[in-house]
Design a protein around this motif. Structure first.
Motif, PDB file in Angstrom:
ATOM      1  N   LEU A 157       5.994  -5.923 -11.907  1.00 43.86           N
ATOM      2  CA  LEU A 157       5.742  -5.639 -10.502  1.00 43.86           C
ATOM      3  C   LEU A 157       4.892  -6.724  -9.859  1.00 43.86           C
ATOM      4  O   LEU A 157       5.193  -7.183  -8.752  1.00 43.86           O
ATOM      5  CB  LEU A 157       5.080  -4.271 -10.336  1.00 43.86           C
ATOM      6  N   GLN A 158       3.843  -7.148 -10.540  1.00 46.77           N
ATOM      7  CA  GLN A 158       2.983  -8.200  -9.980  1.00 46.77           C
ATOM      8  C   GLN A 158       3.785  -9.475  -9.725  1.00 46.77           C
ATOM      9  O   GLN A 158       3.679 -10.086  -8.663  1.00 46.77           O
ATOM     10  CB  GLN A 158       1.808  -8.497 -10.919  1.00 46.77           C
ATOM     11  N   TRP A 196      13.581  -7.751 -10.002  1.00 52.27           N
ATOM     12  CA  TRP A 196      13.346  -7.015 -11.248  1.00 52.27           C
ATOM     13  C   TRP A 196      14.496  -7.214 -12.209  1.00 52.27           C
ATOM     14  O   TRP A 196      14.290  -7.408 -13.389  1.00 52.27           O
ATOM     15  CB  TRP A 196      13.152  -5.530 -10.972  1.00 52.27           C
ATOM     16  N   SER A 197      15.714  -7.168 -11.708  1.00 55.42           N
ATOM     17  CA  SER A 197      16.868  -7.352 -12.574  1.00 55.42           C
ATOM     18  C   SER A 197      16.846  -8.724 -13.222  1.00 55.42           C
ATOM     19  O   SER A 197      17.082  -8.868 -14.409  1.00 55.42           O
ATOM     20  CB  SER A 197      18.161  -7.196 -11.771  1.00 55.42           C
ATOM     21  N   THR A 198      16.535  -9.740 -12.444  1.00 56.94           N
ATOM     22  CA  THR A 198      16.462 -11.093 -12.956  1.00 56.94           C
ATOM     23  C   THR A 198      15.332 -11.223 -13.963  1.00 56.94           C
ATOM     24  O   THR A 198      15.500 -11.801 -15.029  1.00 56.94           O
ATOM     25  CB  THR A 198      16.240 -12.093 -11.796  1.00 56.94           C
ATOM     26  N   SER A 199      14.179 -10.652 -13.658  1.00 62.55           N
ATOM     27  CA  SER A 199      13.028 -10.760 -14.542  1.00 62.55           C
ATOM     28  C   SER A 199      13.262 -10.059 -15.865  1.00 62.55           C
ATOM     29  O   SER A 199      12.924 -10.583 -16.919  1.00 62.55           O
ATOM     30  CB  SER A 199      11.772 -10.179 -13.875  1.00 62.55           C
ATOM     31  N   ASP A 207       0.830  -1.212   0.000  1.00 63.40           N
ATOM     32  CA  ASP A 207       0.000   0.000   0.000  1.00 63.40           C
ATOM     33  C   ASP A 207       0.866   1.265   0.000  1.00 63.40           C
ATOM     34  O   ASP A 207       0.573   2.226  -0.699  1.00 63.40           O
ATOM     35  CB  ASP A 207      -0.945   0.028   1.201  1.00 63.40           C
ATOM     36  N   ALA A 208       1.926   1.250   0.781  1.00 59.91           N
ATOM     37  CA  ALA A 208       2.769   2.436   0.920  1.00 59.91           C
ATOM     38  C   ALA A 208       3.690   2.648  -0.273  1.00 59.91           C
ATOM     39  O   ALA A 208       4.004   3.791  -0.619  1.00 59.91           O
ATOM     40  CB  ALA A 208       3.606   2.328   2.194  1.00 59.91           C
ATOM     41  N   ARG A 209       4.125   1.587  -0.937  1.00 64.29           N
ATOM     42  CA  ARG A 209       5.176   1.697  -1.944  1.00 64.29           C
ATOM     43  C   ARG A 209       4.763   1.322  -3.367  1.00 64.29           C
ATOM     44  O   ARG A 209       5.575   1.410  -4.289  1.00 64.29           O
ATOM     45  CB  ARG A 209       6.358   0.805  -1.544  1.00 64.29           C
ATOM     46  N   TYR A 210       3.518   0.927  -3.581  1.00 61.30           N
ATOM     47  CA  TYR A 210       3.111   0.396  -4.877  1.00 61.30           C
ATOM     48  C   TYR A 210       3.422   1.352  -6.033  1.00 61.30           C
ATOM     49  O   TYR A 210       4.023   0.950  -7.032  1.00 61.30           O
ATOM     50  CB  TYR A 210       1.618   0.033  -4.895  1.00 61.30           C
ATOM     51  N   MET A 211       3.032   2.594  -5.923  1.00 56.93           N
ATOM     52  CA  MET A 211       3.246   3.540  -7.025  1.00 56.93           C
ATOM     53  C   MET A 211       4.735   3.792  -7.270  1.00 56.93           C
ATOM     54  O   MET A 211       5.167   3.885  -8.419  1.00 56.93           O
ATOM     55  CB  MET A 211       2.499   4.846  -6.784  1.00 56.93           C
ATOM     56  N   ASP A 212       5.522   3.864  -6.210  1.00 58.65           N
ATOM     57  CA  ASP A 212       6.972   4.031  -6.375  1.00 58.65           C
ATOM     58  C   ASP A 212       7.568   2.820  -7.084  1.00 58.65           C
ATOM     59  O   ASP A 212       8.389   2.960  -7.992  1.00 58.65           O
ATOM     60  CB  ASP A 212       7.657   4.206  -5.019  1.00 58.65           C
TER      61      ASP A 212
END
Length: 77
Positions: free
Chosen positions: A37-38, A62-65, A13-18
Motif C-alpha cells: 500500500l505504501q 497492486w497487480s503489477t507489484s 484519509d477516507a480510504r486507507y483502511m479499505d
C-alpha cells in the motif's frame, strides 16, 4: 509543494483502511500489505494531478507489484 495535494490527503484519509484490507487480501500478510500500500500510494501521489479516478490506478499498481514480487495471491483459482 506542501499543502498543494489537490485532494490526495483526503483520499488517503477516507480510504486507507479499505485499501489496506484489499492489499492484505492480495498478499496474505499484514506486513507485505502495508509495504504494498505504501509503495502504491507513493506512485499514485506522484501522478495525482493527472488521475481522474484513483481506484483503477491503485488496482493496477497492486497487480503489477504483487506480480513483480512473485506473490501468489490465489486470485482466480
Amino acid at each position: 509543494m506542501p499543502g498543494d495535494d489537490n485532494g490526495f490527503r483526503e483520499f488517503v484519509d477516507a480510504r486507507y483502511m479499505d485499501l489496506l484490507r484489499i492489499a492484505y487480501l492480495l498478499t496474505g500478510s499484514a506486513h507485505e500489505a502495508e509495504d504494498l500500500l505504501q509503495g502504491s500510494l507513493v506512485k499514485v501521489m506522484r501522478r495525482w494531478k493527472r488521475i481522474d479516478d484513483p481506484w483503477p490506478t491503485c488496482g493496477r499498481r497492486w497487480s503489477t507489484s504483487t506480480s513483480a514480487c512473485g506473490t501468489d495471491t490465489g486470485v482466480g483459482r
